[in-house]
Every structure is written in C-alpha cells, then in structure tokens.
Design a protein around this motif. Structure first.
Motif, PDB file in Angstrom:
ATOM      1  N   HIS A 114     -14.471   0.769 -18.994  1.00  0.00           N
ATOM      2  CA  HIS A 114     -13.362   0.773 -19.748  1.00  0.00           C
ATOM      3  C   HIS A 114     -13.762   0.991 -20.980  1.00  0.00           C
ATOM      4  O   HIS A 114     -13.778   2.063 -21.509  1.00  0.00           O
ATOM      5  CB  HIS A 114     -12.438   0.458 -19.374  1.00  0.00           C
ATOM      6  N   GLY A 115     -14.628   0.460 -21.986  1.00  0.00           N
ATOM      7  CA  GLY A 115     -14.669   0.126 -22.789  1.00  0.00           C
ATOM      8  C   GLY A 115     -14.324  -0.607 -23.791  1.00  0.00           C
ATOM      9  O   GLY A 115     -14.582  -0.614 -25.573  1.00  0.00           O
ATOM     10  N   TYR A 116     -13.378  -1.815 -23.253  1.00  0.00           N
ATOM     11  CA  TYR A 116     -12.765  -2.754 -24.366  1.00  0.00           C
ATOM     12  C   TYR A 116     -14.184  -4.245 -24.559  1.00  0.00           C
ATOM     13  O   TYR A 116     -13.847  -4.130 -25.823  1.00  0.00           O
ATOM     14  CB  TYR A 116     -11.451  -3.152 -24.247  1.00  0.00           C
ATOM     15  N   GLU A 117     -15.131  -3.876 -23.720  1.00  0.00           N
ATOM     16  CA  GLU A 117     -16.305  -4.558 -23.836  1.00  0.00           C
ATOM     17  C   GLU A 117     -16.536  -4.308 -25.068  1.00  0.00           C
ATOM     18  O   GLU A 117     -17.076  -5.270 -26.088  1.00  0.00           O
ATOM     19  CB  GLU A 117     -17.068  -5.343 -22.774  1.00  0.00           C
ATOM     20  N   MET A 118     -17.260  -3.038 -25.104  1.00  0.00           N
ATOM     21  CA  MET A 118     -18.066  -2.416 -26.155  1.00  0.00           C
ATOM     22  C   MET A 118     -17.159  -3.202 -27.967  1.00  0.00           C
ATOM     23  O   MET A 118     -17.652  -3.293 -28.732  1.00  0.00           O
ATOM     24  CB  MET A 118     -18.066  -1.151 -26.481  1.00  0.00           C
ATOM     25  N   GLU A 119     -16.033  -2.715 -28.097  1.00  0.00           N
ATOM     26  CA  GLU A 119     -15.243  -2.669 -28.769  1.00  0.00           C
ATOM     27  C   GLU A 119     -14.838  -4.247 -29.659  1.00  0.00           C
ATOM     28  O   GLU A 119     -15.071  -5.173 -30.654  1.00  0.00           O
ATOM     29  CB  GLU A 119     -13.364  -2.357 -28.829  1.00  0.00           C
ATOM     30  N   VAL A 120     -14.345  -5.564 -28.800  1.00  0.00           N
ATOM     31  CA  VAL A 120     -14.620  -6.503 -28.026  1.00  0.00           C
ATOM     32  C   VAL A 120     -16.548  -7.304 -29.187  1.00  0.00           C
ATOM     33  O   VAL A 120     -16.600  -8.107 -30.478  1.00  0.00           O
ATOM     34  CB  VAL A 120     -14.767  -7.326 -27.316  1.00  0.00           C
ATOM     35  N   LEU A 121     -17.689  -6.574 -28.481  1.00  0.00           N
ATOM     36  CA  LEU A 121     -18.561  -6.828 -29.373  1.00  0.00           C
ATOM     37  C   LEU A 121     -18.966  -6.369 -30.563  1.00  0.00           C
ATOM     38  O   LEU A 121     -19.335  -7.146 -31.639  1.00  0.00           O
ATOM     39  CB  LEU A 121     -19.541  -6.637 -28.168  1.00  0.00           C
ATOM     40  N   VAL A 122     -18.223  -4.955 -31.266  1.00  0.00           N
ATOM     41  CA  VAL A 122     -18.871  -4.922 -32.531  1.00  0.00           C
ATOM     42  C   VAL A 122     -17.574  -4.701 -33.125  1.00  0.00           C
ATOM     43  O   VAL A 122     -17.743  -5.102 -34.970  1.00  0.00           O
ATOM     44  CB  VAL A 122     -18.926  -3.495 -32.030  1.00  0.00           C
ATOM     45  N   ASN A 123     -16.596  -5.083 -32.830  1.00  0.00           N
ATOM     46  CA  ASN A 123     -15.378  -5.559 -33.756  1.00  0.00           C
ATOM     47  C   ASN A 123     -14.572  -6.419 -34.196  1.00  0.00           C
ATOM     48  O   ASN A 123     -14.186  -6.757 -34.914  1.00  0.00           O
ATOM     49  CB  ASN A 123     -14.272  -4.480 -33.595  1.00  0.00           C
ATOM     50  N   TYR A 124     -14.964  -7.561 -33.233  1.00  0.00           N
ATOM     51  CA  TYR A 124     -14.027  -8.790 -33.058  1.00  0.00           C
ATOM     52  C   TYR A 124     -14.904  -9.730 -32.659  1.00  0.00           C
ATOM     53  O   TYR A 124     -15.807  -9.865 -32.360  1.00  0.00           O
ATOM     54  CB  TYR A 124     -13.336  -9.044 -32.674  1.00  0.00           C
ATOM     55  N   GLU A 125     -14.635 -11.350 -33.980  1.00  0.00           N
ATOM     56  CA  GLU A 125     -15.196 -12.659 -33.684  1.00  0.00           C
ATOM     57  C   GLU A 125     -14.441 -12.851 -32.116  1.00  0.00           C
ATOM     58  O   GLU A 125     -14.475 -14.433 -32.620  1.00  0.00           O
ATOM     59  CB  GLU A 125     -14.941 -13.018 -34.711  1.00  0.00           C
ATOM     60  N   LEU A 126     -14.973 -12.602 -31.261  1.00  0.00           N
ATOM     61  CA  LEU A 126     -14.385 -12.936 -29.603  1.00  0.00           C
ATOM     62  C   LEU A 126     -15.268 -12.866 -29.306  1.00  0.00           C
ATOM     63  O   LEU A 126     -15.923 -12.519 -28.536  1.00  0.00           O
ATOM     64  CB  LEU A 126     -13.324 -12.489 -29.345  1.00  0.00           C
ATOM     65  N   ASN A 127     -15.185 -14.158 -28.235  1.00  0.00           N
ATOM     66  CA  ASN A 127     -16.252 -13.745 -26.803  1.00  0.00           C
ATOM     67  C   ASN A 127     -15.273 -13.024 -25.639  1.00  0.00           C
ATOM     68  O   ASN A 127     -14.073 -12.464 -26.113  1.00  0.00           O
ATOM     69  CB  ASN A 127     -16.027 -15.386 -25.649  1.00  0.00           C
ATOM     70  N   LEU A 128     -16.399 -12.787 -24.969  1.00  0.00           N
ATOM     71  CA  LEU A 128     -15.386 -11.629 -23.486  1.00  0.00           C
ATOM     72  C   LEU A 128     -14.498 -12.148 -22.865  1.00  0.00           C
ATOM     73  O   LEU A 128     -13.062 -11.748 -22.402  1.00  0.00           O
ATOM     74  CB  LEU A 128     -16.238 -10.606 -23.315  1.00  0.00           C
ATOM     75  N   GLU A 129     -14.406 -13.810 -22.622  1.00  0.00           N
ATOM     76  CA  GLU A 129     -13.585 -14.214 -21.729  1.00  0.00           C
ATOM     77  C   GLU A 129     -12.471 -13.891 -22.109  1.00  0.00           C
ATOM     78  O   GLU A 129     -11.471 -13.965 -21.985  1.00  0.00           O
ATOM     79  CB  GLU A 129     -14.228 -15.682 -21.348  1.00  0.00           C
ATOM     80  N   THR A 130     -11.941 -14.297 -23.704  1.00  0.00           N
ATOM     81  CA  THR A 130     -11.403 -14.616 -24.676  1.00  0.00           C
ATOM     82  C   THR A 130      -9.979 -13.963 -24.714  1.00  0.00           C
ATOM     83  O   THR A 130      -9.145 -13.943 -24.311  1.00  0.00           O
ATOM     84  CB  THR A 130     -11.794 -15.269 -26.144  1.00  0.00           C
ATOM     85  N   TYR A 131     -11.033 -12.288 -25.205  1.00  0.00           N
ATOM     86  CA  TYR A 131      -9.967 -11.244 -25.327  1.00  0.00           C
ATOM     87  C   TYR A 131      -9.985 -10.942 -23.591  1.00  0.00           C
ATOM     88  O   TYR A 131      -9.208 -10.491 -23.582  1.00  0.00           O
ATOM     89  CB  TYR A 131     -11.226 -10.638 -25.260  1.00  0.00           C
ATOM     90  N   GLU A 132     -10.630 -11.599 -22.203  1.00  0.00           N
ATOM     91  CA  GLU A 132      -9.901 -10.647 -21.014  1.00  0.00           C
ATOM     92  C   GLU A 132      -8.926 -12.024 -20.132  1.00  0.00           C
ATOM     93  O   GLU A 132      -8.101 -11.336 -20.407  1.00  0.00           O
ATOM     94  CB  GLU A 132     -11.023 -10.633 -19.545  1.00  0.00           C
ATOM     95  N   GLN A 133      -8.535 -12.889 -21.334  1.00  0.00           N
ATOM     96  CA  GLN A 133      -7.682 -13.755 -21.156  1.00  0.00           C
ATOM     97  C   GLN A 133      -6.994 -13.578 -21.857  1.00  0.00           C
ATOM     98  O   GLN A 133      -5.287 -13.322 -20.923  1.00  0.00           O
ATOM     99  CB  GLN A 133      -7.981 -15.336 -21.671  1.00  0.00           C
ATOM    100  N   PHE A 134      -6.368 -12.965 -23.420  1.00  0.00           N
ATOM    101  CA  PHE A 134      -5.127 -12.241 -23.796  1.00  0.00           C
ATOM    102  C   PHE A 134      -5.320 -10.733 -23.340  1.00  0.00           C
ATOM    103  O   PHE A 134      -3.609 -10.866 -22.732  1.00  0.00           O
ATOM    104  CB  PHE A 134      -5.912 -11.490 -25.293  1.00  0.00           C
ATOM    105  N   ALA A 135      -5.795 -10.366 -23.064  1.00  0.00           N
ATOM    106  CA  ALA A 135      -5.865  -8.741 -21.969  1.00  0.00           C
ATOM    107  C   ALA A 135      -4.682  -9.549 -20.480  1.00  0.00           C
ATOM    108  O   ALA A 135      -3.775  -8.695 -20.136  1.00  0.00           O
ATOM    109  CB  ALA A 135      -6.750  -7.847 -21.164  1.00  0.00           C
ATOM    110  N   TYR A 136      -5.182  -9.781 -19.997  1.00  0.00           N
ATOM    111  CA  TYR A 136      -4.008 -10.984 -18.527  1.00  0.00           C
ATOM    112  C   TYR A 136      -3.046 -10.837 -19.324  1.00  0.00           C
ATOM    113  O   TYR A 136      -2.239 -10.515 -18.889  1.00  0.00           O
ATOM    114  CB  TYR A 136      -5.100 -11.747 -18.305  1.00  0.00           C
ATOM    115  N   ASN A 137      -2.644 -11.569 -20.234  1.00  0.00           N
ATOM    116  CA  ASN A 137      -1.497 -12.341 -20.645  1.00  0.00           C
ATOM    117  C   ASN A 137      -0.741 -11.837 -20.944  1.00  0.00           C
ATOM    118  O   ASN A 137       0.157 -11.591 -21.038  1.00  0.00           O
ATOM    119  CB  ASN A 137      -1.723 -13.842 -22.027  1.00  0.00           C
TER     120      ASN A 137
END
Length: 249
Positions: A114-137
């Motif tokens: 999808h591409g959200y992984e790339m945005e997390v990597l380059v723009n946010y100080e978050l690990n991918l698992e944290t962002y995916e928990q955010f998306a799930y919630n």
C-alpha cells in the motif's frame, strides 16, 4: 493481464464510488489473471466499519464477479482491520488478504504494497508496529468527531497531539510527500521493504499517480475527488511485465 487499483475509500463522501462501479462493470469483460487491490479500498476511519460494508455491498459483489483468476486485497492504513477478518475466516474468504504481495509476470518480479510503510519510515519517528496499531484502532472509530485521542493515546504517549492530527490527514494533504517519492525510487527500498534488485514496485497511499519505468516504480493513484480531475480514477495495467498508468473517465 494484471490490474492494480487502490485508494477508492468507499464510505468517504468524496469517494468516486459510482465511477469505480462502472470501472468494475467494464473489467468484467476482460480476461484478468490477477486483480490486485492495493489498499484503502474501503475507508473505516470515518464511519462505522460494519455499516460501511453493509451500505456498499454492490462494490463487494462486483469485485467478486470479476472474470479474474486471482483477486488480492492488500490492506492499507484506512482498511487495516480487513487483515484480521481474513485471518479469522480465511477458508471462506473470496480473495487473499495480506500486507504485501509478490507476483511474477512474463519473467518479471512485481512487488505490491500500500505504501503507508514508506511514509512511516521517512516522515515519522515511529516503528511500523506502532503505526499499524494506530491504523487498527482507527478502523474502530465510529465517529470521527468523537474522543479519538482517548482511544489511542496509550499507543502515542511519545508524540504530540499535532503529530497525531497529521497522521489522520488524507495523504494528499500531508507534508513532505516528496520524501516518500524519493524513497520509493531509491535503492533504500531494497533494504527497508525487502524488494529485490530489478523488481518493480507498485504502491498507492499518496493519491498521486505516477510511473517511472526506468526505476520500475508506479503509484496507482486514487478514486477520490480531492485532486485535479485529470489525475483521478487511475490504475496500473501490467501486460507481459510492462506497466502502464491508465485513467478511467
């Protein structure tokens, strides 16, 4: 033939749903080997997820009626919970669901995400698992005006409210998308996404379609009435390993 399409955001009031339904009707007459939905097909961040599905049964039905040998659903950040439904009901699901997908076409390897992984990597100080928990919630947020932060704050104690608000914006309105494009066309993608050298990358998420045949990268764009009409309703068609960016008008 492979068809890749993403970011229809069914359930969002600016989704070009009627255009997408007509597109599916036209695709019924095509011989499709792989029909790949590259995430954010439905939008569960703004509406109750079950109501969204019930109100849009026509989309689901037309997808399953396609003359396609294989139908794939890659989850995006706005429909991340589909992955959990699939894992619970895998034996009866009408298509394969995953976070990414690798296909071969005429000896060419293709990697879809999808591409959200790339945005997390380059723009946010978050690990991918944290962002995916955010998306799930967020997929369980029944009212976007409700107390969103109270539901997810435990996940995001280290970042500010402003940063959380930035995560909630539509991709086309977020800052620093140029960083994502630079990443997508750079060798860094081999390391952080696990893409093989000479493998094509097809992704969505940004809502801004493009194709770079030299770098073997394509963005599927979106079916949302937010950007100029000429760049809406885009998809990627792949025949014998050759990618073409197309628009449904």
């Amino acid at each position: 033939m492979i068809i890749a399409v993403s970011d229809i955001h069914i359930g969002y009031d600016k989704s070009n749903k009627d255009d997408f339904l007509r597109f599916l009707d036209e695709m019924k007459g095509e011989q499709i080997e792989h029909f790949v939905m590259v995430g954010d097909v439905f939008d569960f961040w703004r509406r109750n997820s079950i109501k969204t599905l019930l109100e849009n049964e026509d989309v689901y039905t037309k997808i399953t009626e396609l003359n396609a040998e294989n139908i794939y659903y890659i989850v995006g950040n706005h429909d991340f919970y589909v992955k959990e439904w699939y894992e619970k009901f895998k034996d009866s699901y009408p298509f394969h669901v995953s976070k990414d997908l690798r296909l071969e076409d005429a000896g060419n390897s293709l990697y879809f995400t999808h591409g959200y992984e790339m945005e997390v990597l380059v723009n946010y100080e978050l690990n991918l698992e944290t962002y995916e928990q955010f998306a799930y919630n967020m997929c369980w947020n029944s009212d976007e005006k409700g107390s969103l932060l109270s539901k997810i704050w435990d996940t995001f104690r280290t970042i500010s409210k402003e940063e959380v608000d930035e995560l909630k914006l539509k991709p086309s309105k977020r800052k620093e998308l140029k960083n994502l494009y630079y990443f997508a066309t750079s060798p860094a993608r081999y390391i952080f996404l696990g893409i093989y050298p000479d493998e094509a990358l097809i992704f969505g998420h940004t809502h801004m379609p493009f194709i770079d045949k030299e770098q073997k990268v394509a963005n599927t764009g979106s079916w949302v009435d937010e950007l100029a009409e000429k760049v809406q309703n885009s998809y990627v068609e792949i025949v014998d390993g050759e990618m073409e960016l197309k628009f449904f008008k």
